[in-house]
Structures are given as C-alpha cells and as structure tokens.
Design a protein around this motif. Structure first.
Motif, PDB file in Angstrom:
ATOM      1  N   ASN A   1       5.660   1.970 -18.431  1.00  0.00           N
ATOM      2  CA  ASN A   1       6.805   0.868 -17.811  1.00  0.00           C
ATOM      3  C   ASN A   1       7.730   1.879 -16.916  1.00  0.00           C
ATOM      4  OD1 ASN A   1       7.338  -1.224 -17.284  1.00  0.00           O
ATOM      5  ND2 ASN A   1       8.499  -1.687 -18.940  1.00  0.00           N
ATOM      6  N   LEU A   2       7.862   3.151 -17.103  1.00  0.00           N
ATOM      7  CA  LEU A   2       8.937   3.963 -16.179  1.00  0.00           C
ATOM      8  C   LEU A   2       8.238   4.674 -15.046  1.00  0.00           C
ATOM      9  CD1 LEU A   2      10.703   5.725 -19.266  1.00  0.00           C
ATOM     10  CD2 LEU A   2      11.516   3.981 -17.856  1.00  0.00           C
ATOM     11  N   ARG A   3       6.935   4.482 -14.924  1.00  0.00           N
ATOM     12  CA  ARG A   3       6.170   4.968 -13.912  1.00  0.00           C
ATOM     13  C   ARG A   3       6.550   4.394 -12.449  1.00  0.00           C
ATOM     14  NH1 ARG A   3       0.732   4.635 -15.420  1.00  0.00           N
ATOM     15  NH2 ARG A   3       0.663   2.775 -13.864  1.00  0.00           N
ATOM     16  N   GLU A   4       6.819   4.987 -11.502  1.00  0.00           N
ATOM     17  CA  GLU A   4       7.014   4.374 -10.181  1.00  0.00           C
ATOM     18  C   GLU A   4       5.568   3.683  -9.734  1.00  0.00           C
ATOM     19  OE1 GLU A   4       9.709   5.606  -6.576  1.00  0.00           O
ATOM     20  OE2 GLU A   4      10.306   5.947  -8.364  1.00  0.00           O
ATOM     21  N   GLY A   5       6.070   2.552  -9.397  1.00  0.00           N
ATOM     22  CA  GLY A   5       4.803   1.568  -8.545  1.00  0.00           C
ATOM     23  C   GLY A   5       4.398   2.372  -6.957  1.00  0.00           C
ATOM     24  N   ALA A   6       3.447   1.492  -6.613  1.00  0.00           N
ATOM     25  CA  ALA A   6       3.026   2.008  -5.274  1.00  0.00           C
ATOM     26  C   ALA A   6       4.167   1.692  -4.281  1.00  0.00           C
ATOM     27  CB  ALA A   6       1.638   1.193  -4.878  1.00  0.00           C
ATOM     28  N   GLY A   7       5.063   1.255  -4.346  1.00  0.00           N
ATOM     29  CA  GLY A   7       6.166   1.005  -3.280  1.00  0.00           C
ATOM     30  C   GLY A   7       6.196  -0.450  -2.872  1.00  0.00           C
ATOM     31  N   TRP A   8       7.299  -0.430  -2.480  1.00  0.00           N
ATOM     32  CA  TRP A   8       7.894  -1.797  -1.616  1.00  0.00           C
ATOM     33  C   TRP A   8       6.886  -2.366  -0.739  1.00  0.00           C
ATOM     34  CZ3 TRP A   8      11.637  -5.728  -1.895  1.00  0.00           C
ATOM     35  CH2 TRP A   8      11.644  -6.384  -0.914  1.00  0.00           C
ATOM     36  N   ASN A   9       6.276  -3.625  -1.038  1.00  0.00           N
ATOM     37  CA  ASN A   9       5.359  -4.035   0.033  1.00  0.00           C
ATOM     38  C   ASN A   9       3.998  -3.465   0.040  1.00  0.00           C
ATOM     39  OD1 ASN A   9       6.153  -6.611   1.102  1.00  0.00           O
ATOM     40  ND2 ASN A   9       7.368  -5.690   2.724  1.00  0.00           N
ATOM     41  N   ALA A  10       3.684  -2.593  -0.800  1.00  0.00           N
ATOM     42  CA  ALA A  10       2.388  -1.792  -0.855  1.00  0.00           C
ATOM     43  C   ALA A  10       1.081  -2.793  -1.053  1.00  0.00           C
ATOM     44  CB  ALA A  10       2.427  -0.856  -2.001  1.00  0.00           C
ATOM     45  N   ALA A  11       1.313  -4.023  -1.491  1.00  0.00           N
ATOM     46  CA  ALA A  11       0.258  -4.928  -1.878  1.00  0.00           C
ATOM     47  C   ALA A  11       0.107  -5.740  -0.835  1.00  0.00           C
ATOM     48  CB  ALA A  11       0.336  -5.372  -3.159  1.00  0.00           C
ATOM     49  N   VAL A  12       0.920  -5.651   0.477  1.00  0.00           N
ATOM     50  CA  VAL A  12       0.889  -6.491   1.604  1.00  0.00           C
ATOM     51  C   VAL A  12      -0.206  -5.726   2.613  1.00  0.00           C
ATOM     52  CG1 VAL A  12       1.896  -8.040   3.375  1.00  0.00           C
ATOM     53  CG2 VAL A  12       2.969  -7.683   1.063  1.00  0.00           C
ATOM     54  N   GLY A  13      -1.142  -6.418   2.971  1.00  0.00           N
ATOM     55  CA  GLY A  13      -2.146  -5.503   4.087  1.00  0.00           C
ATOM     56  C   GLY A  13      -2.945  -4.453   3.365  1.00  0.00           C
ATOM     57  N   ALA A  14      -2.861  -4.262   2.157  1.00  0.00           N
ATOM     58  CA  ALA A  14      -3.545  -3.090   1.533  1.00  0.00           C
ATOM     59  C   ALA A  14      -3.508  -3.496   0.067  1.00  0.00           C
ATOM     60  CB  ALA A  14      -2.686  -1.881   1.677  1.00  0.00           C
ATOM     61  N   VAL A  15      -4.361  -2.619  -0.621  1.00  0.00           N
ATOM     62  CA  VAL A  15      -4.853  -2.808  -2.119  1.00  0.00           C
ATOM     63  C   VAL A  15      -4.080  -1.878  -2.962  1.00  0.00           C
ATOM     64  CG1 VAL A  15      -6.574  -2.799  -3.906  1.00  0.00           C
ATOM     65  CG2 VAL A  15      -7.159  -3.646  -1.704  1.00  0.00           C
ATOM     66  N   VAL A  16      -3.299  -2.188  -3.873  1.00  0.00           N
ATOM     67  CA  VAL A  16      -2.403  -1.326  -4.636  1.00  0.00           C
ATOM     68  C   VAL A  16      -3.459  -0.891  -5.937  1.00  0.00           C
ATOM     69  CG1 VAL A  16      -0.666  -1.194  -6.498  1.00  0.00           C
ATOM     70  CG2 VAL A  16      -0.351  -1.838  -4.290  1.00  0.00           C
ATOM     71  N   ALA A  17      -3.585   0.169  -6.218  1.00  0.00           N
ATOM     72  CA  ALA A  17      -4.315   0.664  -7.403  1.00  0.00           C
ATOM     73  C   ALA A  17      -5.692   0.394  -7.625  1.00  0.00           C
ATOM     74  CB  ALA A  17      -3.470   0.367  -8.723  1.00  0.00           C
ATOM     75  N   PRO A  18      -6.567   0.598  -6.490  1.00  0.00           N
ATOM     76  CA  PRO A  18      -7.826   0.275  -6.413  1.00  0.00           C
ATOM     77  C   PRO A  18      -8.531   0.934  -7.473  1.00  0.00           C
ATOM     78  CG  PRO A  18      -7.052   1.598  -4.530  1.00  0.00           C
ATOM     79  CD  PRO A  18      -6.035   1.388  -5.317  1.00  0.00           C
ATOM     80  N   SER A  19      -9.229   0.320  -8.256  1.00  0.00           N
ATOM     81  CA  SER A  19     -10.063   1.161  -9.539  1.00  0.00           C
ATOM     82  C   SER A  19     -11.422   0.764  -9.434  1.00  0.00           C
ATOM     83  CB  SER A  19      -9.207   0.951 -10.568  1.00  0.00           C
ATOM     84  OG  SER A  19      -9.427  -0.419 -11.362  1.00  0.00           O
ATOM     85  N   GLY A  20     -11.705  -0.630  -9.581  1.00  0.00           N
ATOM     86  CA  GLY A  20     -13.037  -1.219  -9.733  1.00  0.00           C
ATOM     87  C   GLY A  20     -13.219  -1.177 -11.251  1.00  0.00           C
ATOM     88  N   ARG A  21     -12.432  -0.936 -12.078  1.00  0.00           N
ATOM     89  CA  ARG A  21     -12.712  -0.752 -13.670  1.00  0.00           C
ATOM     90  C   ARG A  21     -12.791  -1.980 -14.279  1.00  0.00           C
ATOM     91  NH1 ARG A  21      -8.101   1.892 -15.451  1.00  0.00           N
ATOM     92  NH2 ARG A  21      -8.529   3.947 -14.541  1.00  0.00           N
ATOM     93  N   ARG A  22     -13.746  -2.162 -14.983  1.00  0.00           N
ATOM     94  CA  ARG A  22     -14.109  -3.405 -15.755  1.00  0.00           C
ATOM     95  C   ARG A  22     -13.605  -3.366 -17.225  1.00  0.00           C
ATOM     96  NH1 ARG A  22     -20.614  -4.044 -13.804  1.00  0.00           N
ATOM     97  NH2 ARG A  22     -20.184  -3.884 -11.720  1.00  0.00           N
ATOM     98  N   GLY A  23     -13.264  -4.593 -17.288  1.00  0.00           N
ATOM     99  CA  GLY A  23     -13.155  -4.789 -19.025  1.00  0.00           C
ATOM    100  C   GLY A  23     -11.436  -5.038 -18.978  1.00  0.00           C
TER     101      GLY A  23
END
Ligand code: ARG
Length: 559
Positions: free
Chosen positions: A6-28
């Motif tokens: 919860n303290l870790r910084e996210g991908a950034g302001w507006n990072a999920a607009v026009g791009a994918v944040v934290a692409p992983s393809g991980r199932r489950g």
C-alpha cells in the motif's frame, strides 16, 4: 494486503489513459470491485449503464466487440463471436456475419445464429424488456407490419433477420447504416437461447457466453462472478479472463467507497463515479495516492440546449448572443473545474473521434469570460437591445450550479433568467427529454449532458441533431428539435458512405452547420478522477467507454 504494497508508488498520474498499467497476464485470484448502486439489469437486453456494459464484457460475447486496447484501436469493433467483421452489401443495407465454431453457453449448449437472432427479436419486446438501446428496431422493422417481439408475435415474425444455416446470420436493413458493426457490439445482441428465456425475469438467471457466469447476486449488496466452464479461450480473441472470480460489493456511499478503496479493500470502483471531494483533497499532499490516479475524459459533452420553439429563442441572433455572453471559465468551475469537471470546449465531437475539429464559431473573448460586445450586437440584431426575460430548465445538484453560472453570464447583457428545477429521476425521460414539458414551462434553455451509445460520429451527434430522431413522447435527446433538411441529408449520406475519410468530412460539415444554428452551447468535455488499487494488474481506461476495462484486469496475489 501488506503495508508495503500500500505504500509503494503507483505507475503515475494518468498512466492508465492510453496505456496499460502493470501488464502481467497473470491468471488467478479474485478481483474485488465496489459500487454504490446495483446493476440496472443483468439481462443484456435491458441495461444502459456504461459500467454495466463493461461488466457485460465479462459475461457475454457479441458478434463484434471493442478490443482490449487502450489506444485509438479500442474504438473500432473487432470480430468476437463472428469470424470476421460484417460483410456489407447493397450500399450498407445488408450485413452478413458468420459465427465462429465451438462457442457454447454456460449450460453447455452450442451457440447458433438462431440465438443471436432471438436476442435481436427480444429487443422488439420493449413492453416486456425495456431499458436497453433500441437502434435496431427502426432499422429492421417494417412499419406496415410492426413486429411486437417473440412473446406476442411468435418465433418467425422478424423477416429482416435471416439465418440460412446455424452459423450464418443476415441483417436486411430498411436504410443504410455504416456503423452496423458497432450495433453488433452492444450487449443487447448477446445471444440468448430461447429455451432459457424467462422474459422479464431473464436477468435473474441469464445464460452466458463470456469467460464468467453469475455465481451469486444479492440485490443491492453483492454480485459474484465465477469462471464459465464452457468458455473456450481458443475461440475468444478479446478477453484475457485473468482472475478466477470477480467480487462486486454493492451499496456503499461514495465517500465510504473512496476510503475503503484507498485502504486497499477494493481494487477498482466499478461504477466509475470518480473520487469524491474528500479523497480529491488528499491527492495534492499524497504522491502515492496521486500516482494511482487517472483523469480521463469520459466522452460526455456537457452543454446547454437553446430552444428555437420558445420565443425569443426562435431568433438565431438571440441564441448567438447567449453563446457570446457565456463566461466559459465560470461555467467550467460550476461543472467542477478542469480536473473533475472537464476540458473547456467550443466544439461538439469528443477529441477521440476522427471528426473532432477546432471550431470556435462564437468566440468569448481572449479570457474566455464572454465577448459582451459581440453579444450586445446580436441582441441589437434581434431587436432586443435591452435584453429579455426567460426561463432555464435544470435539475438540482451539479446541473443547478451550471444553470446558476449561465444566469450570471447572460445577466451581464440584460438577459434575465429564472431557474426551473425539474425532477432528477425523470429528467431525461419526461423533463428535458419531453418536448411537451419544455413547452409547458416555457424553457428557453436547458442544462444537459450526453454521451454516445457507440463511439462514432453518428453515435455521438445524430441523436442530438437529426430531425427524424426527435421523440415527441419523451426520452428525446434532440432537445432543441433541430430539423434541418440539409443536416438530415448529410447524415444520410454518411450512413451509406463506406469510406471513413469521406464520412469524417461529412460529419465536420454537419458540426459546422449545427453550430451555425446556435442551439447547442458546448461547455466541457467531461473528465473524471479514478483510483486504481495496487493489487490490480492490466489496468487501462477503455477508450470506447471512458471507464476501466474490468474484463482485462487481473490481480497480483493470485492465491
Ligand atoms: N446516451 C446515454 C446518455 O447520454 C447513455 C450514454 C452512456 N451509456 C452507454 N451505455 N453508452 O445518457
């Protein structure tokens, strides 16, 4: 969730607009969503909420679908249940699709072209299944022998939709429709097997063709989705289907939702209401929070409709005076400011559409606070140099703030407005959406907003300006009742024009002509502030919907 996450910084302001944040393809794992309100319906024919349309992408497949793509490609439907895009013939009047092989409902029965046809038939039963879009009805119905839907008119009553074999479906339209692939991406055409249809109660136990099915729905409190064992990844080019479960908690008040989201209890606000004031205030001083926040445009236009059938607004100079007198900055503030209100605009099309153009037909001065001289000159031309009295219609809440800002704007040139508040719940059906109500209260101006039901120029602008789409009985979006033969003709030309570049030019011409009439005073293209939790992977704002594409998302802890 651990504190470290919860303290870790996210991908950034507006990072999920026009791009994918934290692409992983991980199932489950379990994707945890939250909403203040329940779905409008789980019957795919009966939903209109944007967020429920996004939820439907988990449950149902359609002939065409918007791809899992954060960029401009996301606006163009791709084959989903169909093998390829619709094959158009007869000048965009006949559309043919062929179904993929091997697709099944969650009860194991194969999906056939008859199930798609049956879904289309259900749309005609508006008396039993109201609530969804009805674009297909005028395109497919025969006015001389109107079809009343499968409950009243029997199975074979819709001659305009043919199923020559179990995998082929042919639509014969009455009029050309260039955007037909978009209509085939709306949830209302998700296949429904006749054997499972329970009419008005179908939403309580719908069959599904998507990667998930409904495991539990407690009205007003919880919706749990689990994997559909009969969904086959190999047949689905759109859906990554990462989590094993999607758990939606329903019925929180907006501030509580924000708090619990930020505390990590939920991953995304499914409803996409956006962060409320209390949470917004924390953003500036909290870089971690800010780095997990997106501020996309919703593709909704907020505007004021000017009513030519209510004098003195029948005079175009009066309407133009109002346009010049608008204090655009004040109006934007009333809407919530540049972050949660939106981007100021002097044109109509949302910036994502190809026809979007720079158009400023009625400049409001260098500071955008209004060009009062230009406004007075127009009043003079209208023979009303001292202004006049009129009424502006609105509803309480945010729309009221906009009405007050209009009042203040035009008072500066002598236009004296009083404000009439109409009922919120019936605003678009029987208030602003009713030509009769507008006349009854003599509303010369109306505060409103609009978002397209499919992301094309026709989808956005036709309902607002096509004279044939005026609905006298209510639910009318062409509030000004604009009915200009030249505009109608340009719209029709666009509908049988196959070349997208040529259509783009036609729509630019439509927009210029609409602005000449000065019946739509554009204010802002709306924006919202969304929070994405740190557990969520593969997050992006879908360009066709303006909200997070839930079906694309996964989670980090997949235990
Ligand atoms: N066109 C309707 C409106 O402006 C709904 C728009 C959003 N809903 C949707 N499913 N596209 O209120």
């Amino acid at each position: 969730m651990s504190d470290a996450t919860n303290l870790r910084e996210g991908a950034g302001w507006n990072a999920a607009v026009g791009a994918v944040v934290a692409p992983s393809g991980r199932r489950g794992g379990t994707l945890r969503l939250v909403s203040s309100a329940d779905v409008d319906s789980l019957d795919p024919a009966r939903t209109y909420y944007v967020w429920v349309w996004l939820l439907q992408r988990l449950l149902n497949r359609t002939l065409m679908a918007y791809p899992t793509d954060p960029g401009p490609a996301g606006l163009v439907p791709v084959p989903d249940l169909a093998e390829g895009p619709g094959v158009a013939s007869d000048g965009n009047r006949t559309w043919t699709y062929r179904l993929r092989e091997g697709v099944r409902f969650d009860d194991g029965t194969p999906v056939t072209s008859a199930d798609v046809r049956y879904a289309v038939q259900r749309i005609f039963a508006q008396d039993v299944l109201p609530g969804g879009p009805t674009y297909l009805v005028p395109l497919l119905d025969d006015p001389d022998r109107p079809y009343a839907g499968p409950y009243r008119d029997g199975e074979d009553g819709l001659p305009s939709v043919l199923t020559p074999d179990a995998r082929t479906i042919v639509f014969r339209l009455r009029t050309p429709f260039s955007d037909f692939d978009h209509l085939m991406a709306q949830p209302c055409v998700s296949p429904v097997p006749r054997h499972a249809d329970t009419g008005a109660r179908y939403g309580e136990d719908p069959r599904c063709t998507g990667p998930y099915r409904v495991a539990e729905h407690r009205a007003g409190s919880r919706l749990l989705l689990e994997r559909n064992p009969h969904w086959d990844r190999a047949t689905d080019p759109v859906r990554p289907a990462l989590p094993d479960r999607v758990d939606v908690a329903i019925g929180f008040d907006p501030d509580e939702m924000d708090e619990r989201l930020i505390a990590g209890e939920f991953d995304i606000n499914l409803e996409g209401r956006g962060l409320q004031h209390a949470a917004q205030d924390r953003l500036a001083g909290d870089p971690v929070l800010r780095s997990r926040t997106d501020n996309p445009k919703t593709s909704f236009l907020h505007f004021v409709s000017l009513q030519p059938h209510i004098p003195p607004f029948d005079n175009v100079h009066v309407r133009r005076a109002v346009h010049h007198a608008a204090d655009k900055i004040l109006l934007q503030e009333a809407r919530g400011g540049p972050v949660t209100g939106g981007d100021l605009t002097t044109a109509l099309f949302p910036p994502g559409l190809p026809s979007h153009q720079a158009l400023d037909r009625y400049p409001t001065g260098p500071d955008l606070r209004g060009d009062l001289d230009a406004a007075r000159a127009e009043l003079e031309a209208a023979g009303l140099p001292d202004g006049f009295d009129a009424v502006i219609g609105t509803q309480r809440g945010k729309f009221r703030l906009v009405a007050d800002a209009v009042v203040e704007s035009v008072a500066r040139v002598g236009i004296r407005l009083t404000v009439k508040e109409l009922d919120v719940a019936t605003y678009f059906s029987q208030g602003a959406g009713s030509p009769e109500t507008i006349r009854k209260h003599g509303l010369g101006m109306i505060v409103t907003d609009w978002g397209a039901d499919f992301p094309t120029e026709y989808g956005f602008l036709a309902p607002l300006v096509d004279g044939r789409l005026i609905r006298p009985g209510g639910g009318n979006w062409n509030i000004a009742e604009l009915d200009d033969p030249k505009i109608n003709e340009l719209i029709d030309t666009g509908l049988h024009t196959a070349d997208p570049a040529a259509r783009t030019e036609l729509w630019r011409e439509v927009e210029r002509r609409v602005m000449d009439h000065a019946v739509i005073l554009p204010l802002v293209h709306d924006k919202t502030l969304h929070y994405r939790g740190p557990r969520a992977t593969d997050v992006f704002v879908h360009p066709a919907f303006g909200l997070y594409d839930i079906q694309a998302m996964g989670v980090t802890d997949t235990r």
